[in-house]
Design an enzyme around this catalytic site. Structure first.
Site, short mmCIF file in Angstrom:
data_model
loop_
_atom_site.label_atom_id
_atom_site.label_comp_id
_atom_site.label_asym_id
_atom_site.label_seq_id
_atom_site.Cartn_x
_atom_site.Cartn_y
_atom_site.Cartn_z
N ASP A 52 70.48 31.68 29.63
CA ASP A 52 69.21 31.58 28.91
C ASP A 52 69.31 32.42 27.65
OD1 ASP A 52 66.44 32.19 28.10
OD2 ASP A 52 65.89 31.14 29.94
N GLU A 99 70.93 30.68 35.24
CA GLU A 99 69.74 31.11 34.50
C GLU A 99 69.35 32.54 34.84
OE1 GLU A 99 65.74 29.60 36.52
OE2 GLU A 99 67.23 28.01 36.40
N ASP A 105 66.89 20.46 40.72
CA ASP A 105 66.85 21.92 40.72
C ASP A 105 66.41 22.42 42.09
OD1 ASP A 105 66.65 24.58 40.12
OD2 ASP A 105 65.21 24.34 38.47
N HIS A 157 69.53 27.23 29.70
CA HIS A 157 68.21 27.24 30.35
C HIS A 157 67.15 27.52 29.29
CE1 HIS A 157 65.07 29.50 32.78
NE2 HIS A 157 65.22 28.42 33.53
N GLU A 183 71.18 22.17 40.71
CA GLU A 183 70.98 23.46 40.04
C GLU A 183 70.54 24.53 41.02
OE1 GLU A 183 68.01 25.29 36.61
OE2 GLU A 183 68.57 23.17 36.55
N HIS A 226 66.27 25.65 42.59
CA HIS A 226 65.46 26.81 42.16
C HIS A 226 65.72 28.05 43.02
CE1 HIS A 226 61.69 28.40 40.12
NE2 HIS A 226 62.28 27.71 39.17
#
Length: 383
Positions: A259, A236, A184, A286, A210, A186
């Site tokens: 999500d 997400e 990830d 997510h 990700e 992020h």
């Protein structure tokens, strides 16, 4: 039957639970929250319920969704869509209980018997990931995810790239080639650094990369994709099928991660996933959240032909005071075996909330906010 009342519970570590009750006593639970903005979302939920849903028939889920979304001139975004998501989850929970069926049966029936899950290792600033990876694999997990970097400069040093590659290499060497490892970014990484990092990580075969760039820069995914064959995952921080539309049309994403507590709930994520299927894109919702969000994910995953794997928050680094199973009357519903969880067959969302425990924990002061990171020069870094 009509909706008579509702209650909201802010509970540790950083979750918001919604209880909706109908005139015949049926109760539905939802989890409407934006991590770090629970009080803001709570106000949005109260506004939607007080001005529209109380007194309405809970069964008209599609009409309620359209009214909550389109009934306001300003629409979309994380706050409104998360409020809608939690309400939508509660309405589906009520509907399933009314008909005595799991939600996935009302969505077309199960497409699988069990669902693969992955386990987080490391923290916000990844460390000791090899040791943690071995522990989780020994516990039965076959897929892991870790943060790729701590805070990172827009143009950082070769040492920063080497450190990220070394962490993944150590995990790969520890667990071997039979275990999948998602990495990830992020949204912490600028486009030029993402291009260098994906190339440096590729020799260690990540499961996916990700959020290699921020949602504001999804038009850069094509350029990042040119530097790797590793599947790219994102989504997400996208909140509706309209947010995902351009992503599918561009063709650079391989795995989407909507999500269930942010992207409009069960109703909307089922539609997003169907769009993804038409573009040969897989789905891995997510969910670093609580048990109601996870239960909602599993209900949708159960009936998706393109569901790949499910995130879940057991032992995640955010859960310092309470964990995902603490609020369930029967935690065995999320018993992980051989890296999978069985599809539940109880009505509604398939879980029973321990309401007494929820009320007890709601008495705690819950005020979680993500840290604000800064670079060496004092400027704000992406968390």
């Amino acid at each position: 039957m009509h909706i008579t009342e509702y209650e909201l519970f802010e509970v540790p570590p950083r979750w918001l639970f919604l209880k909706v009750t109908t005139s015949d006593g049926t109760v539905g639970w939802g989890e409407p929250v934006v991590e770090g903005r629970s009080k803001t979302v709570k106000s949005a939920v109260e506004e939607l319920l007080d001005t529209y849903l109380v007194g309405e028939d809970p069964a008209r889920i599609e009409d309620h969704w359209q009214t909550m979304y389109r009934g306001g001139f300003y629409r979309g975004g994380p706050i409104l869509m998360s409020a809608i998501a939690g309400i939508d989850q509660a309405l589906w929970d009520i509907k399933g209980k009314t008909y005595g069926a799991p939600v996935y049966e009302l969505l077309g029936g199960a497409a699988r018997d069990r669902l693969r899950v992955y386990q987080w290792i490391g923290g916000d600033e990844p460390s000791d990931v090899a040791d943690q990876a071995r522990q989780k694999v020994d516990a039965g997990f076959t897929a892991l995810k870790m943060n790729g970097t701590p805070e990172i400069e827009r143009l950082d040093s070769p040492a920063a790239i080497e450190a990220a590659a070394d962490r993944l290499r150590e995990v790969r060497e520890e667990v071997g080639d039979e275990v999948d490892i998602g990495v990830d970014f992020h949204g912490r990484v600028s486009k030029p650094m993402a291009k260098r990092l994906v190339a440096a990580l590729e020799p260690y075969d990540p499961f996916f990369i990700e959020e290699p760039v921020l949602p504001e820069h999804l038009d850069d995914l094509g350029e990042v994709a040119q530097h790797t064959t590793v599947p790219i995952a994102t989504g997400e921080r996208l909140y509706s099928r309209w947010d995902f539309k351009g992503l599918f049309e561009d063709g650079h994403v391989d795995l989407i991660q909507p999500d269930l507590s942010h992207a409009g709930g069960i109703t909307e994520v089922k539609k997003i996933a169907s769009m993804a299927e038409a573009y040969d894109v897989a789905v891995a919702p997510h969910c670093p959240l609580g048990p109601i969000a996870l239960a909602s994910c599993v209900q949708v995953d159960a009936c998706l032909p393109n569901a790949l794997i499910q995130e879940q928050s057991l032992d995640i680094h955010y859960n310092e005071t309470n964990d995902v199973l603490d609020y369930l009357a029967d935690p065995s519903v999320f018993e992980y075996r051989d890296g999978y969880v069985d599809i539940p067959d109880d009505p509604g969302l398939g879980i029973e909330i321990d309401e007494e425990y929820v009320r007890d924990r709601a008495g705690e002061d819950v005020d979680w906010h993500n840290p604000v990171w800064r670079h060496d020069d004092g400027s704000v870094a992406e968390w």
